[in-house]
Design a protein around this motif. Structure first.
Motif: not given
Length: 146
Positions: A15-17, A84-85, A43-51, A141-146
């Motif tokens: 959805c975004d690149e 979400g990855g 992009a509103g990625w749902k994972g942890d941006p720090d990761v 990266l999966p969306p739920t790390l963090g």
């Protein structure tokens, strides 16, 4: 040789690149971190941006440190998937990845912990370029790390 991605593997829709080519000098690591932070925020990625930033930092650092070839560059490509990855691809000019599987880090070493850390945070793979002039290291990266 390590885990090599098969070219026939289909990836979920994106959805975004974003991608950028960098000179292979140490100062690009901080620039790549800033670019990554901006993409995952935008992009509103749902994972942890720090990761995401940490993974990019480690992979770009490794490319700059171990795959530098005069006159050649590295490419960072980030893709936010519809599922979400986040895919992080770092391409560099060396076709080999001799230490991908091993962790020869000793307790008193000051470095060498980047790939083991990235493996803890993502699914890590690599593939040689079809033309034999480089490789791409991928962290999923999966969306739920963090």
């Amino acid at each position: 040789m390590g885990i090599v991605e098969q070219p026939s593997v289909l990836l979920p829709p994106v959805c975004d690149e974003w991608s950028m080519t960098y000179s292979m000098v140490p100062r690009v690591v901080s620039l790549a971190r800033r670019h990554t932070q901006r993409l995952v925020d935008r992009a509103g990625w749902k994972g942890d941006p720090d990761v995401a930033v940490l993974v990019v930092s480690e992979l770009v650092t490794n490319a700059v440190r171990y795959a530098r070839v005069p006159g050649r560059a590295l490419t960072l490509r980030l893709r936010v998937q519809e599922c979400g990855g986040l895919l992080v691809d770092v391409s560099d000019p060396l076709p080999d990845f001799p230490c991908f599987d091993g962790d020869a880090t000793r307790a008193d070493d000051e470095g060498g912990r980047g790939l083991p850390l990235v493996r803890l945070l993502s699914e890590l793979s690599w593939r040689p370029d079809p033309d034999g002039r480089g490789k791409t290291v991928r962290a999923c990266l999966p969306p739920t790390l963090g």
